[in-house]
Design a protein around this motif. Structure first.
Motif, PDB file in Angstrom:
ATOM      1  N   LEU A  75       0.572  -1.188  -0.087  1.00  0.00           N
ATOM      2  CA  LEU A  75      -0.073  -0.216  -0.012  1.00  0.00           C
ATOM      3  C   LEU A  75       0.533   1.465  -0.238  1.00  0.00           C
ATOM      4  O   LEU A  75       2.382   1.383   0.111  1.00  0.00           O
ATOM      5  CB  LEU A  75      -0.765  -0.447   1.274  1.00  0.00           C
ATOM      6  CG  LEU A  75      -1.563  -1.402   1.244  1.00  0.00           C
ATOM      7  CD1 LEU A  75      -2.538  -0.791   2.711  1.00  0.00           C
ATOM      8  CD2 LEU A  75      -3.211  -0.935   0.209  1.00  0.00           C
ATOM      9  N   ASP A  76       0.180   2.108   0.383  1.00  0.00           N
ATOM     10  CA  ASP A  76       1.124   4.152   0.398  1.00  0.00           C
ATOM     11  C   ASP A  76       1.480   4.141   1.010  1.00  0.00           C
ATOM     12  O   ASP A  76       2.465   4.533   1.331  1.00  0.00           O
ATOM     13  CB  ASP A  76       0.137   4.471  -0.588  1.00  0.00           C
ATOM     14  CG  ASP A  76      -0.079   5.038  -2.204  1.00  0.00           C
ATOM     15  OD1 ASP A  76       1.028   3.721  -2.473  1.00  0.00           O
ATOM     16  OD2 ASP A  76      -1.522   5.105  -2.523  1.00  0.00           O
ATOM     17  N   HIS A  77       0.814   3.138   2.222  1.00  0.00           N
ATOM     18  CA  HIS A  77       1.377   3.992   3.596  1.00  0.00           C
ATOM     19  C   HIS A  77       2.255   3.460   4.213  1.00  0.00           C
ATOM     20  O   HIS A  77       2.945   2.469   4.336  1.00  0.00           O
ATOM     21  CB  HIS A  77       0.609   3.293   5.118  1.00  0.00           C
ATOM     22  CG  HIS A  77      -1.052   3.780   4.501  1.00  0.00           C
ATOM     23  ND1 HIS A  77      -1.453   5.406   4.014  1.00  0.00           N
ATOM     24  CD2 HIS A  77      -2.241   3.198   4.113  1.00  0.00           C
ATOM     25  CE1 HIS A  77      -2.803   4.843   4.303  1.00  0.00           C
ATOM     26  NE2 HIS A  77      -2.829   3.669   3.715  1.00  0.00           N
ATOM     27  N   LYS A  78       3.434   4.288   4.935  1.00  0.00           N
ATOM     28  CA  LYS A  78       4.629   4.442   5.088  1.00  0.00           C
ATOM     29  C   LYS A  78       4.907   4.459   6.310  1.00  0.00           C
ATOM     30  O   LYS A  78       3.836   5.023   7.410  1.00  0.00           O
ATOM     31  CB  LYS A  78       5.516   5.013   4.226  1.00  0.00           C
ATOM     32  CG  LYS A  78       5.412   4.798   3.140  1.00  0.00           C
ATOM     33  CD  LYS A  78       5.835   3.633   2.483  1.00  0.00           C
ATOM     34  CE  LYS A  78       6.060   3.434   0.879  1.00  0.00           C
ATOM     35  NZ  LYS A  78       6.441   2.460   0.185  1.00  0.00           N
ATOM     36  N   THR A 135       5.998  -0.950   5.024  1.00  0.00           N
ATOM     37  CA  THR A 135       5.430  -0.392   3.674  1.00  0.00           C
ATOM     38  C   THR A 135       4.401  -1.271   4.352  1.00  0.00           C
ATOM     39  O   THR A 135       4.465  -2.231   4.781  1.00  0.00           O
ATOM     40  CB  THR A 135       5.414  -0.697   2.916  1.00  0.00           C
ATOM     41  OG1 THR A 135       6.684  -0.063   1.976  1.00  0.00           O
ATOM     42  CG2 THR A 135       4.542  -0.799   1.955  1.00  0.00           C
TER      43      THR A 135
END
Length: 387
Positions: free
Chosen positions: A215-218, A299
């Protein structure tokens, strides 16, 4: 004269068995009845941590006298009928098809490159007289799953193995997170590992796979104790609170199922390697099953349909190798928890049974020197030698 798997005397190259007896003597006697034959050369087993291990050791030594036996405790077993708990499963390797040598690493803290090279050289030397010309080799490693030494041991062992493919799994203890064991030389050991070298003319493929998508979340690990695999801060905030915010749940709801459904991974080149959360600690930190260090970027990952992906992998192995004699599978226990949460465990068991998978649920998997989480890793072995 080395063994010739094409000149077989009646028993199959590989056979498997399961016992659900709680009594260790009765359980091992049932395994012995199923596996013993004149050509039996090696036994690999995976057992529930519920068994009294001293009694199990005695029974294994008595039943499989003069046959090398190695194994480990689990976080669940994979039998000929699929996922199980509270049992012992075993695989018998015929010496006419496999040359096998084993070694115990009794002290993981002192396992350096020199020790690894001596170990691998010794395994190759013991395998060589029994291995037929043209045999290929692979290595299996079983490790104490709570030792926090997997990365160091595996990297060292990989350097010594060179081009020999390796895989394996970390022993479990039915999700108690208290003490895990490997078995070799007649007894169970903690803070230890067992390395098995296998040479055969049968086709095989060492593999690993997972079903997770980035996903885009870090999350940036801004404070960690790498020696204990504890993350104290993520994005400069208390680790458990920040992870709970990411997954949309209160800290009190963070359990093994939540970790299974909301994995984290570190990106190396184009691949993502999962770093699974083990537990929330009383100080608000998170303990992980794999190595974590200050400064790494994690990530968020999203599970894709697991069974479709696994079925495709197993079908590809069968296409390349022919109908498998057996697949030895090391399956992360968090994958099993995900299947249970989604009500897919029975379907998964049917798939594993059709594909002739025998193995166990692990606290970590190993592939070519890498320590992994939330993967299905193993070796598929074909039924007939390549022409």
């Amino acid at each position: 004269m080395p063994p010739d798997p094409t000149a077989f005397t009646g028993a199959p190259p590989l056979c498997s068995a399961v016992s659900r007896h709680a009594d260790p003597a009765a359980a091992v006697a049932e395994l012995g009845e199923a596996l013993r034959h004149p050509a039996l050369g090696f036994v690999l087993f995976f057992c529930s941590a519920d068994y009294p291990l001293d009694g199990l050791s005695r029974a294994l030594e008595t039943t499989f006298d003069r046959v090398p036996v190695v194994g480990c405790t689990t976080a669940g077993e994979i039998s000929p009928t699929g996922y199980e708990r509270g049992c012992i499963v075993a695989i018998g390797f015929a010496r006419e098809a496999f040359a096998v040598a084993t070694a115990l690493v009794a002290d993981l803290d002192r396992f350096d490159l020199l020790a690894a090279q001596r170990l691998v050289d010794g395994l190759l030397e013991r395998c060589r007289p029994q291995a037929p010309a043209g045999a290929e080799r692979f290595a299996l490693t079983l490790l104490d799953g709570l030792s926090s030494r997997e990365e160091q041991v595996l990297a060292t062992l990989e350097a010594a193995l060179g081009r020999i493919p390796g895989f394996g799994g970390s022993a479990g203890d039915d999700n108690r997170l208290a003490r895990t064991h490997v078995y070799a030389e007649g007894c169970f050991h903690s803070r230890a590992a067992v390395v098995v070298m296998v040479a055969t003319l049968l086709p095989f493929e060492v593999f690993t796979t997972h079903h997770l998508q980035p996903l885009d979340h870090k999350l940036v690990v801004t404070r960690a104790d790498s020696a204990t695999r504890r993350v104290l801060e993520l994005n400069a905030l208390p680790a458990a609170e920040e992870y709970a915010r990411l997954v949309g749940a209160p800290v009190a709801a963070l359990d093994a199922e939540a970790f299974a459904l909301n994995p984290l991974a570190v990106r190396i080149a184009d691949d993502h390697y999962v770093r699974s959360v083990q537990r929330v600690n009383s100080d608000g930190s998170l303990s992980f099953y794999c190595a974590v260090e200050t400064g790494i970027v994690l990530t968020a990952m999203r599970p894709a349909p697991m069974l479709e992906q696994l079925e495709a992998v197993l079908a590809g192995l069968a296409q390349r190798l022919g109908e498998p004699a057996l697949v030895v599978g090391c399956d992360c226990f968090l994958r099993r928890l995900e299947l249970e949460a989604r009500g897919e465990l029975a379907s998964a068991s049917r798939l594993l049974s059709r594909s002739r998978v025998i193995g166990f649920n692990t606290y970590g998997e190993q592939h070519h020197g890498m320590h992994l989480n939330q993967t299905f890793t193993g070796v598929a072995i074909g039924s007939a030698p390549r022409p």
